[in-house]
Scaffold this active site. Structure first.
Site, PDB file in Angstrom:
ATOM      1  N   LYS A 162       0.838  -1.184   0.000  1.00 55.76           N
ATOM      2  CA  LYS A 162       0.000   0.000   0.000  1.00 55.76           C
ATOM      3  C   LYS A 162       0.886   1.252   0.000  1.00 55.76           C
ATOM      4  O   LYS A 162       1.723   1.433   0.888  1.00 55.76           O
ATOM      5  CB  LYS A 162      -0.917   0.019   1.229  1.00 55.76           C
ATOM      6  CG  LYS A 162      -1.989  -1.066   1.215  1.00 55.76           C
ATOM      7  CD  LYS A 162      -3.063  -0.789   0.183  1.00 55.76           C
ATOM      8  CE  LYS A 162      -4.222  -1.764   0.309  1.00 55.76           C
ATOM      9  NZ  LYS A 162      -5.293  -1.501  -0.677  1.00 55.76           N
ATOM     10  N   ASP A 190      -0.425  -0.609  -4.592  1.00 55.97           N
ATOM     11  CA  ASP A 190      -1.787  -0.102  -4.608  1.00 55.97           C
ATOM     12  C   ASP A 190      -1.781   1.292  -3.994  1.00 55.97           C
ATOM     13  O   ASP A 190      -1.566   1.451  -2.787  1.00 55.97           O
ATOM     14  CB  ASP A 190      -2.714  -1.026  -3.819  1.00 55.97           C
ATOM     15  CG  ASP A 190      -4.178  -0.611  -3.930  1.00 55.97           C
ATOM     16  OD1 ASP A 190      -4.457   0.398  -4.605  1.00 55.97           O
ATOM     17  OD2 ASP A 190      -5.029  -1.307  -3.360  1.00 55.97           O
ATOM     18  N   GLU A 218      -1.877  -0.452  -8.854  1.00 57.51           N
ATOM     19  CA  GLU A 218      -3.333  -0.416  -8.773  1.00 57.51           C
ATOM     20  C   GLU A 218      -3.825   0.994  -8.438  1.00 57.51           C
ATOM     21  O   GLU A 218      -3.289   1.661  -7.548  1.00 57.51           O
ATOM     22  CB  GLU A 218      -3.789  -1.401  -7.694  1.00 57.51           C
ATOM     23  CG  GLU A 218      -5.280  -1.564  -7.574  1.00 57.51           C
ATOM     24  CD  GLU A 218      -5.659  -2.706  -6.639  1.00 57.51           C
ATOM     25  OE1 GLU A 218      -6.871  -2.903  -6.412  1.00 57.51           O
ATOM     26  OE2 GLU A 218      -4.755  -3.412  -6.146  1.00 57.51           O
ATOM     27  N   ASP A 243      -9.200  -0.178 -10.089  1.00 55.20           N
ATOM     28  CA  ASP A 243     -10.005  -0.759  -9.014  1.00 55.20           C
ATOM     29  C   ASP A 243     -11.202   0.138  -8.729  1.00 55.20           C
ATOM     30  O   ASP A 243     -12.285  -0.078  -9.254  1.00 55.20           O
ATOM     31  CB  ASP A 243      -9.156  -0.952  -7.759  1.00 55.20           C
ATOM     32  CG  ASP A 243      -9.946  -1.539  -6.593  1.00 55.20           C
ATOM     33  OD1 ASP A 243     -11.120  -1.909  -6.786  1.00 55.20           O
ATOM     34  OD2 ASP A 243      -9.400  -1.611  -5.468  1.00 55.20           O
ATOM     35  N   LYS A 267     -14.747  -6.620  -7.836  1.00 52.10           N
ATOM     36  CA  LYS A 267     -15.112  -6.906  -6.459  1.00 52.10           C
ATOM     37  C   LYS A 267     -16.630  -7.008  -6.345  1.00 52.10           C
ATOM     38  O   LYS A 267     -17.361  -6.157  -6.870  1.00 52.10           O
ATOM     39  CB  LYS A 267     -14.593  -5.812  -5.523  1.00 52.10           C
ATOM     40  CG  LYS A 267     -13.074  -5.742  -5.447  1.00 52.10           C
ATOM     41  CD  LYS A 267     -12.614  -4.626  -4.521  1.00 52.10           C
ATOM     42  CE  LYS A 267     -11.094  -4.582  -4.416  1.00 52.10           C
ATOM     43  NZ  LYS A 267     -10.634  -3.450  -3.574  1.00 52.10           N
TER      44      LYS A 267
END
Length: 357
Positions: A162, A190, A218, A243, A267
């Protein structure tokens, strides 16, 4: 045979480690589990995780949607008419994707249980094991390097770091993690919308110039900035994964039209359930866009559905299915478990959930 009842259950469970991204910090999973029961007493389960900063979904809002609209809509109808039931749920309300996903998955789980087969078999697959990455929460370079080594020792071979909380220090963080784990494990980033387009290009080019071998990045920029993401994609060699920019089919069409990303993260709580997720995977594949199935911070219920989807459909890159791994203890009994870097699906009807704690 008809649907006799639709119930909701509020669940909360602690994480063993705080989960920190550019958007939020959390120490618990707070979620709503939906239970759809037929007149024989057979139940199917689905989940609507509360993620204010990503989907805007709350437990209270999802519960109201299910109790006031979606539950009464399907009550008294045939649960085996699965395509029709899921289509009715999809059309019933605007937004409320998490609530719709919970009912959609519960209907799929119930259908599989009534047939006596695992959910993955209902979806057309047979695999009971799928690989997953594991996330490294945002933090300083030293802590990230230590955690990365620990995760590799636990058997994970794909790490998701992250970033996006501090663009000026992100290159140093990536460099520290790569130095700690060596060249073999795959490393992906991400940013959770944390960079501007210029910051994204600067950081990603720095990573490329340093030879740090990042698999993908991401959601580098803000969700609605599709042109900005396309601008980044045109200026870096590292694949870009969309995403938060892709909730539904129209979002994916825009990403494809602008050539904004190389992959998409599907998702269930974003798109509204398994029925829409399958369409997204097919559409991405048809246009040469890579795929990953991800998860919110959710329990074995939502994670089991996502893993079943991957087991049946497959993805072009290792999926992001570690959410339930973060739980200090499970709020449900039965369902998936983790074995090293794999999610293990139960060889039991539906999702294999036997009860809620």
């Amino acid at each position: 045979m008809t649907i006799a009842a639709v119930r909701t259950h509020r669940l909360s469970a602690p994480l063993h480690t705080p989960f920190v991204t550019a958007l939020r910090r959390t120490t618990t999973v707070d979620t709503l589990v939906v239970e759809v029961t037929d007149t024989d007493g057979c139940s199917g389960f689905g989940e609507a995780p509360q993620v204010w900063q990503v989907t805007g979904a709350s437990i209270g809002g999802a519960q109201a949607c299910v109790q006031e609209i979606l539950g009464p809509l399907v009550a008294g109808l045939d649960p085996d008419d699965l395509v029709a039931r899921c289509a009715e749920v999809r059309r019933a309300v605007v937004g409320n994707e998490a609530a719709k996903a919970a009912v959609d998955v519960a209907l799929h789980d119930l259908a599989a249980r009534r047939l006596g087969v695992p959910l993955v078999r209902l979806l057309g697959g047979t695999r009971l094991r799928v690989p997953t990455d594991v996330t490294l929460s945002a933090g300083d370079a030293v802590d990230l390097a230590t955690t990365a080594k620990q995760r590799c020792a636990e058997g994970f071979t794909v790490l998701k770091l992250k970033v996006g909380t501090d663009p000026s220090g992100d290159l140093a963080r990536v460099r520290a993690v790569r130095a700690a784990i060596g060249s073999e494990p795959r490393l992906r980033l991400d940013a959770n919308q944390g960079w501007t387009p210029r910051e994204a290009v600067r950081v990603i080019r720095g990573i490329e110039d340093a030879g740090l071998d990042v698999e993908l990045v991401e959601q580098p920029v803000a969700r609605r900035d599709i042109e900005g993401m396309a601008w980044v994609s045109d200026r870096v060699d590292t694949p870009i994964l969309a995403d938060e920019s892709v909730f539904d089919v129209r979002d994916l069409v825009e990403v494809i039209r602008h050539r904004a990303a190389d992959l998409v993260n599907v998702k269930l709580a974003k798109c509204g359930g398994l029925a829409v997720a399958r369409t997204l995977l097919d559409l991405a594949s048809a246009h040469g866009v890579g795929t990953v199935v991800g998860s919110m911070m959710e329990s074995q219920v939502g994670l089991g559905a996502a893993a079943s989807l991957v087991a049946a459909y497959g993805t072009s890159a290792v999926s992001d299915l570690d959410a339930a791994w973060w739980l200090a203890w499970s709020p449900v009994r039965g369902g998936i478990r983790y074995s090293g870097a794999e999610v293990v699906l139960p060889d039991a009807p539906g999702l294999g959930i036997t009860s809620l704690d």
